[in-house]
Design an enzyme around this catalytic site. Structure first.
Site, PDB file in Angstrom:
ATOM      1  N   THR A 183      75.474 101.064  38.962  1.00  0.00           N
ATOM      2  CA  THR A 183      76.394 101.086  40.099  1.00  0.00           C
ATOM      3  C   THR A 183      76.916  99.666  40.289  1.00  0.00           C
ATOM      4  O   THR A 183      76.164  98.705  40.128  1.00  0.00           O
ATOM      5  CB  THR A 183      75.710 101.657  41.355  1.00  0.00           C
ATOM      6  N   GLU A 325      72.944 106.327  43.417  1.00  0.00           N
ATOM      7  CA  GLU A 325      71.502 106.297  43.699  1.00  0.00           C
ATOM      8  C   GLU A 325      70.965 107.644  44.175  1.00  0.00           C
ATOM      9  O   GLU A 325      69.765 107.840  44.260  1.00  0.00           O
ATOM     10  CB  GLU A 325      71.195 105.232  44.775  1.00  0.00           C
ATOM     11  N   LYS A 436      83.919  93.097  62.428  1.00  0.00           N
ATOM     12  CA  LYS A 436      83.206  92.671  63.642  1.00  0.00           C
ATOM     13  C   LYS A 436      84.160  91.918  64.554  1.00  0.00           C
ATOM     14  O   LYS A 436      84.617  90.830  64.220  1.00  0.00           O
ATOM     15  CB  LYS A 436      82.014  91.794  63.278  1.00  0.00           C
ATOM     16  N   TRP A 441      81.592  96.447  66.610  1.00  0.00           N
ATOM     17  CA  TRP A 441      82.025  96.877  65.283  1.00  0.00           C
ATOM     18  C   TRP A 441      83.228  97.805  65.350  1.00  0.00           C
ATOM     19  O   TRP A 441      83.290  98.707  66.174  1.00  0.00           O
ATOM     20  CB  TRP A 441      80.889  97.614  64.576  1.00  0.00           C
TER      21      TRP A 441
HETATM   22  P1  ADP Z   1      80.056 102.156  43.978  1.00  0.00           P
HETATM   23  O1  ADP Z   1      81.310 102.678  44.633  1.00  0.00           O
HETATM   24  O2  ADP Z   1      79.411 101.037  44.749  1.00  0.00           O
HETATM   25  O3  ADP Z   1      80.145 101.933  42.504  1.00  0.00           O
HETATM   26  P2  ADP Z   1      79.000 104.823  44.250  1.00  0.00           P
HETATM   27  O4  ADP Z   1      80.056 105.428  43.453  1.00  0.00           O
HETATM   28  O5  ADP Z   1      77.607 105.248  44.059  1.00  0.00           O
HETATM   29  O6  ADP Z   1      78.963 103.284  44.083  1.00  0.00           O
HETATM   30  O7  ADP Z   1      79.469 104.983  45.739  1.00  0.00           O
HETATM   31  C1  ADP Z   1      78.657 105.336  46.785  1.00  0.00           C
HETATM   32  C2  ADP Z   1      79.342 105.005  48.085  1.00  0.00           C
HETATM   33  O8  ADP Z   1      80.592 105.672  48.183  1.00  0.00           O
HETATM   34  C3  ADP Z   1      78.579 105.445  49.300  1.00  0.00           C
HETATM   35  O9  ADP Z   1      77.549 104.531  49.634  1.00  0.00           O
HETATM   36  C4  ADP Z   1      79.674 105.489  50.345  1.00  0.00           C
HETATM   37  O10 ADP Z   1      79.946 104.198  50.866  1.00  0.00           O
HETATM   38  C5  ADP Z   1      80.875 105.940  49.563  1.00  0.00           C
HETATM   39  N1  ADP Z   1      81.073 107.385  49.765  1.00  0.00           N
HETATM   40  C6  ADP Z   1      80.709 108.385  48.953  1.00  0.00           C
HETATM   41  N2  ADP Z   1      81.083 109.576  49.473  1.00  0.00           N
HETATM   42  C7  ADP Z   1      81.687 109.327  50.667  1.00  0.00           C
HETATM   43  C8  ADP Z   1      82.266 110.136  51.701  1.00  0.00           C
HETATM   44  N3  ADP Z   1      82.342 111.450  51.606  1.00  0.00           N
HETATM   45  N4  ADP Z   1      82.772 109.488  52.781  1.00  0.00           N
HETATM   46  C9  ADP Z   1      82.719 108.155  52.907  1.00  0.00           C
HETATM   47  N5  ADP Z   1      82.190 107.338  51.961  1.00  0.00           N
HETATM   48  C10 ADP Z   1      81.674 107.914  50.861  1.00  0.00           C
END
Ligand code: ADP
Length: 538
Positions: A183, A325, A436, A441
């Site tokens: 990731t 994860e 912020k 927030w």
């Molecule tokens: P990265 O984008 O860091 O490579 P991931 O693809 O695993 O990693 O992304 C996970 C993240 O994507 C989550 O922690 C969240 O922030 C965001 N995410 C996933 N699904 C949703 C959703 N339905 N709504 C909002 N955010 C989401």
């Protein structure tokens, strides 16, 4: 007293055998610049067993890492099973990462072989000498025309397959690593998530369940979400396990091509990130189709996008939340019973939530430092933390100081959320994207949603800009629909009834495109650096 049931291990070869024995005649279609290639699970199963033989011939270690660098295709699906079913570990490399990250990831995982689609060979080959453990590069013909150098490390997938003997799959230990996925991470180096056979089988069952994707023999499933990122949301295992036909877009990821596949192949279930569906909408609107659900997640699904699909395509979007994860699917926005007869506006509001955790995952919101639980009143927010058999407890050989789990065994998500009395999750932001202002927030996600409900707006991303008095104030970066016009005043006027006064962006900048990450999400990091020197007027 102990239960007296069999202790059958939950291993991926059980999925493989189920597909091989029961769904041999079900179709797999892969798109390419040269047209659609058609096959069946019977052919796929036979080829997958031979591919197991190829891994032996290449001398890949008993638990060696098998890298892949390719699009969603039947060959990629063969690798998805041949690697873990022979005890090896599938490692999907994200083809859109920066070269330095790819080098880091391949070395960190210790990939011994990488299977590369010819259409992206040109992205991969210049890095091969930086990848210390890669001994073989196997090229998969996908209609691409990259030049192949004369190098002893390179071989051709079909030639190797033709020469190989099929092998038996018999993994007994469900705790073995089956695959890994890195990731991008918010800080520091990418981090490796290592899935076990057990976590994959349980996640497959959860993804199949009706409150998630509900796949069955009646479906034609098309994962648009890449097999090189977050396991194609589990569809690469769940669709075969359910006997659903598969449609794989290959390198043909253009919105027109995707819409055409949906229509021509009678796709009933598909899934991808919001930017994909944003692009596909005008090509699908008004066309005859058989879709029953469009899964969407990876970032917040704008209410306006889901509603546009409901109005123009006939079905709203089904939101899901998860992370690399969490294998990745952890919750789904399927409408709870008491909202099923609600009016359109109420239902649309519910669909804009990440929803209820899938059975098997538990969720809580807590103060990220004290771990103090926050009330489920849909107002209070806290860090979303989850636990369950397909949530990671640790990263693969993490850098010092990286802690995924809390001392009491929950996984930190880095997402900020509220939960209502039913425990339905509403993602407010990622910790690092919150703005912020004066000690309070502001949720960039809520602001973006409100801006994107303006009819002239195609995309909106909100970032915090340093402010001498308030610490940070929101800047709205807006992309307009082609042929539409709107001024800063129009956007702010539109927001007035929708958001608190102190949430109003200090400025609106019109841009041509929101920069995207390697998996098509808004890249706030890039936007923040683009506007690093931005001067707010007040
Ligand atoms: P990265 O984008 O860091 O490579 P991931 O693809 O695993 O990693 O992304 C996970 C993240 O994507 C989550 O922690 C969240 O922030 C965001 N995410 C996933 N699904 C949703 C959703 N339905 N709504 C909002 N955010 C989401």
């Amino acid at each position: 007293m102990r239960g007296l049931m069999q202790d059958s291990p939950l291993t991926i070869d059980t999925i493989f055998r189920h597909v091989e024995q029961h769904f041999g005649d079900v179709a797999i279609a892969t798109n390419s610049p040269k047209g659609v290639t058609r096959s069946t699970y019977a052919e796929w199963a036979q080829r997958t067993r031979r591919l197991g033989g190829v891994l032996d011939t290449l001398g890949i270690s008993a638990d060696g890492r098998v890298g892949t660098f390719g699009w969603n295709s039947q060959r990629h699906l063969e690798l998805y099973f041949a690697a873990p079913c022979t005890g090896r570990v599938l490692h999907t490399l994200n083809i859109r990462l920066f070269p330095e990250q790819l080098t880091y990831i391949a070395n960190h995982a210790g990939d011994e072989v990488v299977f590369v689609d010819r259409s992206v060979f040109g992205l991969f080959w210049p890095l091969v000498d930086t990848m210390k453990t890669v001994r073989h590069v196997v090229v998969m013909e996908d209609g691409g025309d990259a030049e192949l150098p004369d190098d002893p490390r390179i071989s051709d997938y079909e030639t190797l397959l033709a020469q190989a003997e099929p092998v038996e799959f018999d993994v007994r230990d469900e705790g073995l690593a089956a695959s890994m996925c890195y990731t991008s991470g918010t800080t520091g180096n990418p981090k490796g998530v290592v899935y076990s056979h057990r976590s994959t089988v349980l996640h497959t069952m959860a993804a199949l369940s009706p409150n998630a994707f509900g796949l069955s023999v009646r479906d034609v499933a098309m994962p648009v979400v890449p097999m090189f990122h977050a396991n194609a949301w589990g569809i690469a295992q769940a669709a075969p396990a359910a006997g659903s036909a598969l449609v794989l877009p290959g390198p043909m990821m253009q919105p027109e091509a995707l819409a055409k596949l949906i229509v021509d192949e009678g796709v009933t279930f598909t899934a991808g990130v919001p930017t994909i569906w944003q692009g596909v909408l005008p090509h699908l609107a008004g066309k005859p189709h058989k879709l029953r659900d469009i899964g969407c997640g990876g970032s917040a699904v704008p209410k306006a996008l889901s509603e546009a699909y409901r109005e123009q395509v006939g079905i709203p979007i089904l939101q899901a939340w998860g992370m690399t994860e969490t294998s990745p699917v952890a919750s789904s926005g399927v409408l709870p019973k008491r909202f099923q007869d609600a009016d359109d506006a109420t239902q649309a509001e519910r669909r804009s939530r990440a929803g209820i955790p899938l059975f098997g995952v538990e969720a809580r919101i807590v103060d990220s430092e004290t771990l103090e639980p926050q009330p489920w009143d849909d107002q209070a927010t806290g860090e979303l933390q989850v636990r369950g058999p397909w949530c990671a407890k640790d990263y693969y050989a993490p850098d010092a100081g990286v802690e995924l789990s809390t001392p009491d065994g929950w996984m930190r998500t880095g997402d900020v959320a509220a939960m209502d009395t039913d425990g339905s999750i509403r993602i407010a932001d990622r910790t690092k994207d919150l703005i912020k202002s004066g000690g309070e927030w502001i949720s960039s996600v809520d602001l973006e949603n409100a801006i994107m409900s303006h009819p002239a707006v195609k995309e909106a991303a909100v970032v915090g800009i340093p402010h001498p008095k308030w610490d940070e104030r929101p800047l709205a970066c807006v992309v307009l629909n082609e042929g539409s016009s709107a001024t800063e005043e129009d956007i702010l006027e539109h927001l007035k009834p929708l958001v608190a006064k102190w949430w109003m962006p200090d400025a609106v900048e019109f841009i041509d495109e929101v920069p995207k990450t390697s998996v098509g999400k808004f890249s706030k990091k890039d936007l923040r650096s683009k506007f690093a020197e931005y001067q707010l007027k007040s």
